[in-house]
Design a protein around this motif. Structure first.
Motif, PDB file in Angstrom:
ATOM      1  N   THR A  26      -9.451   0.950   2.437  1.00 47.31           N
ATOM      2  CA  THR A  26      -9.920  -0.384   2.050  1.00 47.31           C
ATOM      3  C   THR A  26     -11.072  -0.852   2.928  1.00 47.31           C
ATOM      4  O   THR A  26     -12.058  -1.401   2.433  1.00 47.31           O
ATOM      5  N   GLU A  27     -10.965  -0.616   4.228  1.00 46.36           N
ATOM      6  CA  GLU A  27     -11.981  -1.101   5.162  1.00 46.36           C
ATOM      7  C   GLU A  27     -13.231  -0.218   5.200  1.00 46.36           C
ATOM      8  O   GLU A  27     -14.341  -0.722   5.264  1.00 46.36           O
ATOM      9  N   LEU A  28     -13.036   1.097   5.196  1.00 49.56           N
ATOM     10  CA  LEU A  28     -14.177   2.007   5.304  1.00 49.56           C
ATOM     11  C   LEU A  28     -14.788   2.352   3.950  1.00 49.56           C
ATOM     12  O   LEU A  28     -15.995   2.572   3.851  1.00 49.56           O
ATOM     13  N   GLY A  29     -13.975   2.426   2.933  1.00 50.05           N
ATOM     14  CA  GLY A  29     -14.442   2.850   1.611  1.00 50.05           C
ATOM     15  C   GLY A  29     -15.711   2.177   1.134  1.00 50.05           C
ATOM     16  O   GLY A  29     -16.649   2.856   0.713  1.00 50.05           O
ATOM     17  N   PRO A  30     -15.789   0.853   1.185  1.00 49.54           N
ATOM     18  CA  PRO A  30     -16.981   0.179   0.669  1.00 49.54           C
ATOM     19  C   PRO A  30     -18.283   0.491   1.408  1.00 49.54           C
ATOM     20  O   PRO A  30     -19.362   0.315   0.860  1.00 49.54           O
ATOM     21  N   ILE A  31     -18.202   0.958   2.647  1.00 55.12           N
ATOM     22  CA  ILE A  31     -19.436   1.220   3.392  1.00 55.12           C
ATOM     23  C   ILE A  31     -19.805   2.701   3.429  1.00 55.12           C
ATOM     24  O   ILE A  31     -20.859   3.060   3.928  1.00 55.12           O
ATOM     25  N   LEU A  32     -18.927   3.558   2.908  1.00 60.42           N
ATOM     26  CA  LEU A  32     -19.196   4.995   2.966  1.00 60.42           C
ATOM     27  C   LEU A  32     -20.114   5.438   1.840  1.00 60.42           C
ATOM     28  O   LEU A  32     -20.121   4.857   0.763  1.00 60.42           O
ATOM     29  N   ILE A  33     -20.879   6.466   2.114  1.00 64.53           N
ATOM     30  CA  ILE A  33     -21.820   7.038   1.155  1.00 64.53           C
ATOM     31  C   ILE A  33     -21.226   8.347   0.658  1.00 64.53           C
ATOM     32  O   ILE A  33     -20.716   9.141   1.448  1.00 64.53           O
ATOM     33  N   SER A  34     -21.305   8.581  -0.629  1.00 63.10           N
ATOM     34  CA  SER A  34     -20.810   9.841  -1.198  1.00 63.10           C
ATOM     35  C   SER A  34     -21.976  10.649  -1.739  1.00 63.10           C
ATOM     36  O   SER A  34     -22.800  10.138  -2.487  1.00 63.10           O
ATOM     37  N   PHE A  35     -22.024  11.917  -1.335  1.00 65.10           N
ATOM     38  CA  PHE A  35     -23.051  12.829  -1.809  1.00 65.10           C
ATOM     39  C   PHE A  35     -22.443  13.807  -2.805  1.00 65.10           C
ATOM     40  O   PHE A  35     -21.251  14.103  -2.755  1.00 65.10           O
ATOM     41  N   SER A  36     -23.285  14.341  -3.660  1.00 69.71           N
ATOM     42  CA  SER A  36     -22.854  15.446  -4.506  1.00 69.71           C
ATOM     43  C   SER A  36     -22.739  16.680  -3.608  1.00 69.71           C
ATOM     44  O   SER A  36     -23.265  16.698  -2.482  1.00 69.71           O
ATOM     45  N   ASN A  37     -22.084  17.727  -4.079  1.00 68.47           N
ATOM     46  CA  ASN A  37     -21.968  18.956  -3.285  1.00 68.47           C
ATOM     47  C   ASN A  37     -23.341  19.520  -2.947  1.00 68.47           C
ATOM     48  O   ASN A  37     -23.561  20.004  -1.833  1.00 68.47           O
ATOM     49  N   GLU A  38     -24.273  19.438  -3.893  1.00 68.12           N
ATOM     50  CA  GLU A  38     -25.621  19.953  -3.665  1.00 68.12           C
ATOM     51  C   GLU A  38     -26.353  19.141  -2.595  1.00 68.12           C
ATOM     52  O   GLU A  38     -27.017  19.698  -1.715  1.00 68.12           O
ATOM     53  N   GLU A  39     -26.240  17.814  -2.687  1.00 63.94           N
ATOM     54  CA  GLU A  39     -26.892  16.955  -1.691  1.00 63.94           C
ATOM     55  C   GLU A  39     -26.304  17.214  -0.299  1.00 63.94           C
ATOM     56  O   GLU A  39     -27.043  17.302   0.685  1.00 63.94           O
ATOM     57  N   ARG A  40     -24.985  17.322  -0.221  1.00 58.59           N
ATOM     58  CA  ARG A  40     -24.311  17.548   1.053  1.00 58.59           C
ATOM     59  C   ARG A  40     -24.770  18.869   1.668  1.00 58.59           C
ATOM     60  O   ARG A  40     -25.074  18.941   2.856  1.00 58.59           O
ATOM     61  N   GLU A  41     -24.830  19.916   0.846  1.00 57.35           N
ATOM     62  CA  GLU A  41     -25.251  21.222   1.344  1.00 57.35           C
ATOM     63  C   GLU A  41     -26.706  21.190   1.819  1.00 57.35           C
ATOM     64  O   GLU A  41     -27.039  21.754   2.859  1.00 57.35           O
ATOM     65  N   LEU A  42     -27.569  20.529   1.076  1.00 53.91           N
ATOM     66  CA  LEU A  42     -28.973  20.411   1.462  1.00 53.91           C
ATOM     67  C   LEU A  42     -29.099  19.677   2.795  1.00 53.91           C
ATOM     68  O   LEU A  42     -29.853  20.101   3.684  1.00 53.91           O
ATOM     69  N   LEU A  43     -28.362  18.593   2.957  1.00 57.98           N
ATOM     70  CA  LEU A  43     -28.414  17.847   4.215  1.00 57.98           C
ATOM     71  C   LEU A  43     -27.860  18.661   5.378  1.00 57.98           C
ATOM     72  O   LEU A  43     -28.379  18.591   6.491  1.00 57.98           O
TER      73      LEU A  43
END
Length: 112
Positions: A26-43
């Motif tokens: 509840t507290e962290l969820g709204p501020i977290l960023i989600s990447f696609s698998n491709e974006e995560r791998e690229l980063l």
């Protein structure tokens, strides 16, 4: 393989853990960023900086603003760094907890 794990979770303890996890979500969820698998791998492939190196760079930028990119201002960078510095230990603790949970489940499953 015999695990002999001393796992004893009362319903009350399990509910307290579930509530604590829900509070984190509840507290962290709204501020977290989600990447696609491709974006995560690229980063991950372009990630060349360790936390100590980033900290050193941040200290240089804050003590000598000429190291900042022209479009950035010191207060924005300071604010970002405070958030980063606060989230790193939380991330590390959650990663350790997640690894421990994964290993525990693996051990229990291997004993079935």
């Amino acid at each position: 393989m015999n695990s002999n794990l001393p796992i004893d979770l009362s319903p009350e303890k399990l509910q307290a853990i579930t509530d604590a996890v829900q509070h984190l979500v509840t507290e962290l969820g709204p501020i977290l960023i989600s990447f696609s698998n491709e974006e995560r791998e690229l980063l991950r492939q372009t990630e060349a900086f360790s936390t100590p190196l980033i900290e050193k760079i941040m200290n240089y930028m804050l003590t000598d603003p000429e190291f900042l990119q022209p479009e950035l201002n010191v207060s924005a960078v300071q604010s970002d760094w405070k958030i980063i510095a606060a989230l790193i230990p939380i991330s590390n603790a959650l990663k350790q907890l997640s690894t421990g949970l994964d290993d525990t489940l693996l051990r229990i499953n291997s004993d079935l």
